[in-house]
Design a protein around this motif. Sequence first.
Motif, short mmCIF file in Angstrom:
data_model
loop_
_atom_site.label_atom_id
_atom_site.label_comp_id
_atom_site.label_asym_id
_atom_site.label_seq_id
_atom_site.Cartn_x
_atom_site.Cartn_y
_atom_site.Cartn_z
N ALA A 175 0.83 -1.21 0.00
CA ALA A 175 0.00 0.00 0.00
C ALA A 175 0.86 1.25 0.00
CB ALA A 175 -0.92 -0.01 1.23
N ASP A 176 2.02 1.16 0.66
CA ASP A 176 2.91 2.33 0.69
C ASP A 176 3.41 2.68 -0.71
OD1 ASP A 176 2.65 2.60 3.44
OD2 ASP A 176 4.36 1.27 3.85
N LEU A 177 3.74 1.64 -1.50
CA LEU A 177 4.21 1.91 -2.86
C LEU A 177 3.08 2.51 -3.70
CD1 LEU A 177 6.58 1.68 -4.83
CD2 LEU A 177 5.67 -0.52 -5.56
N ALA A 178 1.87 1.96 -3.52
CA ALA A 178 0.73 2.51 -4.27
C ALA A 178 0.51 3.97 -3.91
CB ALA A 178 -0.52 1.67 -3.98
N ASP A 179 0.64 4.29 -2.63
CA ASP A 179 0.45 5.67 -2.19
C ASP A 179 1.56 6.57 -2.76
OD1 ASP A 179 -1.21 7.36 -0.24
OD2 ASP A 179 0.85 7.86 0.30
N TRP A 180 2.78 6.04 -2.77
CA TRP A 180 3.90 6.80 -3.34
C TRP A 180 3.64 7.10 -4.80
CZ3 TRP A 180 7.35 6.48 -7.29
CH2 TRP A 180 8.48 7.32 -7.23
N LEU A 181 3.14 6.10 -5.56
CA LEU A 181 2.86 6.28 -6.98
C LEU A 181 1.81 7.35 -7.22
CD1 LEU A 181 2.96 2.65 -8.39
CD2 LEU A 181 4.35 4.57 -9.16
N LYS A 182 0.77 7.38 -6.36
CA LYS A 182 -0.26 8.41 -6.50
C LYS A 182 0.36 9.80 -6.30
CE LYS A 182 -4.21 5.59 -5.01
NZ LYS A 182 -5.25 5.40 -3.96
N GLY A 183 1.23 9.88 -5.32
CA GLY A 183 1.89 11.16 -5.08
C GLY A 183 2.74 11.58 -6.27
N GLN A 184 3.46 10.63 -6.88
CA GLN A 184 4.32 10.96 -8.02
C GLN A 184 3.50 11.30 -9.25
OE1 GLN A 184 7.53 11.30 -7.34
NE2 GLN A 184 7.76 12.24 -9.38
N ASP A 185 2.37 10.61 -9.42
CA ASP A 185 1.47 10.97 -10.53
C ASP A 185 1.01 12.41 -10.41
OD1 ASP A 185 1.67 8.47 -11.65
OD2 ASP A 185 -0.20 7.71 -10.77
N ALA A 186 0.72 12.83 -9.18
CA ALA A 186 0.31 14.22 -8.97
C ALA A 186 1.44 15.18 -9.33
CB ALA A 186 -0.13 14.42 -7.51
N VAL A 187 2.66 14.81 -8.97
CA VAL A 187 3.80 15.66 -9.30
C VAL A 187 3.89 15.86 -10.81
CG1 VAL A 187 6.32 15.82 -9.30
CG2 VAL A 187 5.14 15.03 -7.26
N PHE A 188 3.87 14.76 -11.58
CA PHE A 188 4.05 14.85 -13.02
C PHE A 188 2.83 15.43 -13.73
CE2 PHE A 188 7.46 11.36 -12.79
CZ PHE A 188 8.45 12.32 -12.66
N ALA A 189 1.69 15.42 -13.08
CA ALA A 189 0.52 16.08 -13.67
C ALA A 189 0.76 17.58 -13.85
CB ALA A 189 -0.71 15.84 -12.81
N ASN A 190 1.63 18.14 -13.00
CA ASN A 190 1.92 19.57 -13.07
C ASN A 190 2.86 19.94 -14.22
OD1 ASN A 190 0.74 20.92 -10.46
ND2 ASN A 190 1.63 18.98 -9.77
N CYS A 191 3.43 18.94 -14.86
CA CYS A 191 4.33 19.24 -15.99
C CYS A 191 3.61 20.04 -17.06
CB CYS A 191 4.89 17.96 -16.58
SG CYS A 191 5.92 16.99 -15.45
N ALA A 192 2.35 19.70 -17.32
CA ALA A 192 1.60 20.35 -18.39
C ALA A 192 0.31 21.00 -17.91
CB ALA A 192 1.28 19.34 -19.49
N SER A 193 -0.15 20.67 -16.70
CA SER A 193 -1.44 21.17 -16.22
C SER A 193 -1.40 22.68 -15.98
CB SER A 193 -1.84 20.46 -14.93
OG SER A 193 -3.03 21.01 -14.40
N GLU A 194 -2.48 23.35 -16.35
CA GLU A 194 -2.56 24.79 -16.11
C GLU A 194 -2.90 25.09 -14.65
OE1 GLU A 194 -5.20 26.63 -18.84
OE2 GLU A 194 -4.11 25.99 -20.63
N LYS A 195 -3.51 24.13 -13.95
CA LYS A 195 -3.85 24.31 -12.55
C LYS A 195 -3.00 23.37 -11.70
CE LYS A 195 -8.65 25.67 -13.44
NZ LYS A 195 -10.08 25.35 -13.15
N PRO A 196 -2.49 23.85 -10.56
CA PRO A 196 -1.65 23.00 -9.71
C PRO A 196 -2.39 21.77 -9.23
CG PRO A 196 -1.48 25.31 -9.07
CD PRO A 196 -2.61 25.22 -10.05
N VAL A 197 -1.70 20.63 -9.22
CA VAL A 197 -2.23 19.36 -8.73
C VAL A 197 -1.31 18.93 -7.58
CG1 VAL A 197 -2.81 16.97 -9.26
CG2 VAL A 197 -3.10 18.76 -11.01
N LEU A 198 -1.83 18.88 -6.35
CA LEU A 198 -1.00 18.58 -5.18
C LEU A 198 -1.27 17.18 -4.67
CD1 LEU A 198 -1.31 21.95 -3.23
CD2 LEU A 198 0.45 21.25 -4.87
N PRO A 199 -0.26 16.44 -4.25
CA PRO A 199 -0.45 15.10 -3.68
C PRO A 199 -1.16 15.18 -2.32
CG PRO A 199 1.89 15.60 -4.01
CD PRO A 199 1.14 16.84 -4.31
N GLN A 200 -1.86 14.10 -1.98
CA GLN A 200 -2.48 14.02 -0.67
C GLN A 200 -1.41 13.86 0.41
OE1 GLN A 200 -5.82 14.28 -0.01
NE2 GLN A 200 -6.07 14.76 -2.21
#
Length: 813
Positions: A175-200
């Motif tokens: 579960a920790d790895l899954a949670d880490w991946l969600k956090g990293q997905d949020a990070v990379f969403a900001n590469c192109a997103s016009e609105k900030p996406v923050l990890p939980q």
Amino acid sequence: MNRRYLVALLVTLLVLPLVTVEACGPDFYPDVFVLKIRPDHPKEFAAGKLGVLLPTYPRADLTVSFRYLNGGSLSVAEREGYQPSYSLSDPMIDQHWNEESRGPSRIENAAHSWQVLRARYAASEPEVSQERTVELARADASTYTTDFDNCSDDAFRSALATLQARAHAWGEKSADLADWLKGQDAVFANCASEKPVLPQVAPANAPPLLKADRAYQLAAAHFYGLQFGDARASFEAIGRDSASPWQGMARYLVARCLVRQAFYAREGKDAELMATFDPALMKEAVRVLATLLKDKPAGISRRAIQSELDLALLRADPIARLGALSANLAGPQTDPSYAQHLTDLTWYLDNKLDSLPVRQDANLDAFESVDQMEKGIHPTAERRAELFRKTYRDLIALRSASTLVDWLITYQSPAEEAKEHAFEEWKNTGQLFWLVASISKATARDAEAGDLVKAAEQAAPDSVAWETLTYHRARLLIGMGRVQEARALLAARMPRIEAAKRDSSASLFQALRMRSAASLQEALLYAPRKVINRTSEEQSSLDECLYVIKNPKRRYDCKKDTAYAELDADAASFFNLEAPLKALAESAQSDVLPENLRSSIAMMGWVRSVLLADDGNAAKFFSSLPESLQQQAGTGTGFGPLMALLRNPGLRPYLDPGVQRSYSFDFVESYSDNWWCKDWGESWWEGDGYQRGTGNEALLPAQAVASFLSEDERTEGERQAAELRQLGDAEMVLGSRVLTYAQNHPNDPDLPESLFLVLRLLRYGCNHANWSDPEDHKQHQREVDEIGKSASRILRQRFLGSPWTRKASPIAY
């Protein structure tokens, strides 16, 4: 948009500036005999075989040459850091250079590799884009958008390594790895997103490592979301946490936040070449990075810190940074970071200087505003010289950064002050690079010319400057009247030049051999030169004609040009502006020239004879004309030849540098390169008053006269050229002559066709192609329009039933 003018949009990115070019076509360029923006063989050039060095080379090429002129050389690794420049008209000779010199190509795409690995641990695969579009404000409150790579390859490589480490530590299904991946997905969403996406926020019972990772992910999300204040505060907190594995990296990213924030803190302009920035923030970034270099924190390489520090220093203290870069690049010692240092130096200088009248081949927009150019108002030669001088004087602070920077600016500037400075530096230092700059700028009138010739005599054949010094030595000897000495020097050195197989150098030396020839027949040996690339409108005319005659119903007298050589600008200048009809007739009959050039000279000489009403010389050229043209024109210089000129739009009283328009003489080409313009002999690509066919001043100072002509021959040739140019464009001279003939011979059965041909001339001729309408052209345009109205009126009033009148109706005035 006019086909002849390329519109370039230069977009400045906040951190990594790029240049974007958008073109409206077709775009034509002069046929290439001498490569102006790079050496013929870049790999040889990088190894010290410099050929004839030209001031039109980009600063990167000249910086490479400086290392050799300064007594050093490039190591194999340094050579790989040099990449030659190319233009839109470049034939891309040695294109394999890019693949061979860079080593194995980098197949890896870090973002894709991240997605591939991530798919092993989670089902969903969110789309990842590295590029971000941002909207910025100008000082006038308007806005513009620009794109840049927000997330670098290094960010994805770091995520890859971290994912592998966490999967090993926590387990692939944890579960920790899954949670880490969600956090990293949020990070990379900001590469192109016009609105900030923050990890939980990490769960309260999460392991300390996940909490530390989440703190870093949250800071990174703020960073890529362009929330630099929050990102900086978060990274600073991590940098104080000795228990965090991200402590060293976070301290480095504090500086990166400052650098990015510095760029965003100031308004920019869409057309600016270099992004504006906040100096205080940039200086703070320099301070932080300098501290990191001393502290050597774990988790971030010294090279990464130094690279970011170099970027910041180039903005915060450019003079000092340029001095440090120059010390590394100039040699003679090697530079482990040569590629990056070369990029940094030339990027800064190019962005600072290329919008100014610095280089002797500077674009028109470096002199005058775009709105003036659109009105056809171009600076005079005196105004250009004044602006060159002022700019060179204004750049004294920048030139003081280093000897290399001083040499680059001085060598490329045509200002008189630049020449004087080069002379002074050469006298004071005796350095080879200042000798090259001095002799390249010198004219035979300069007091230093004799000393420069003597200095060039001392160059050993194995010297990297041998070709350059030999070329300018011969050029100065010719200008000083020591023609026999120059001829002997060139005869002795030419075999070595030809053996080197550098076509640009060979063409330049052949031009000197032609000018120093003892006779016309000897000069004709060196008039034809190898064409490196055929990019002219005349070549386009020929290609279009060859395509059209694939249809058996369309017949024109054009055939594929298989000739090895054509006439470069200096050779065309001799035939156009110096050679009298007698010399042209001799050239048209000479077996020394290839058949294609003999035929072109014959047609050009015949046109001149017809326009000057010189029956005797017209007869000398007549037998060398194509058979179809002989049948149309008949003998003499009367109405029959006038009709032939109207029927054949590729006939003109001058020769083209490069491919000849006469190769498709009876074909009406699509882009108005038909007949001749008011100021015939003027190059549209030179754009502001240089005569077409004269030597390109950006390459070499043109020789004023051919030594093998007698004074009487030269005077006669110049008189004839001046008289022909005074007649004006084809519309005026041919149109007015037909109207005069119509008045005096109202019953000639060929008159209706001649009037139709005049209207066709006005529709498809050079005058129709004018892209601007400045004040001094308006009167001329009214006169041309009056010719069209008169021709239309005569057709309607006197030849209403003629098929030529019906054919003319769509184009009648």
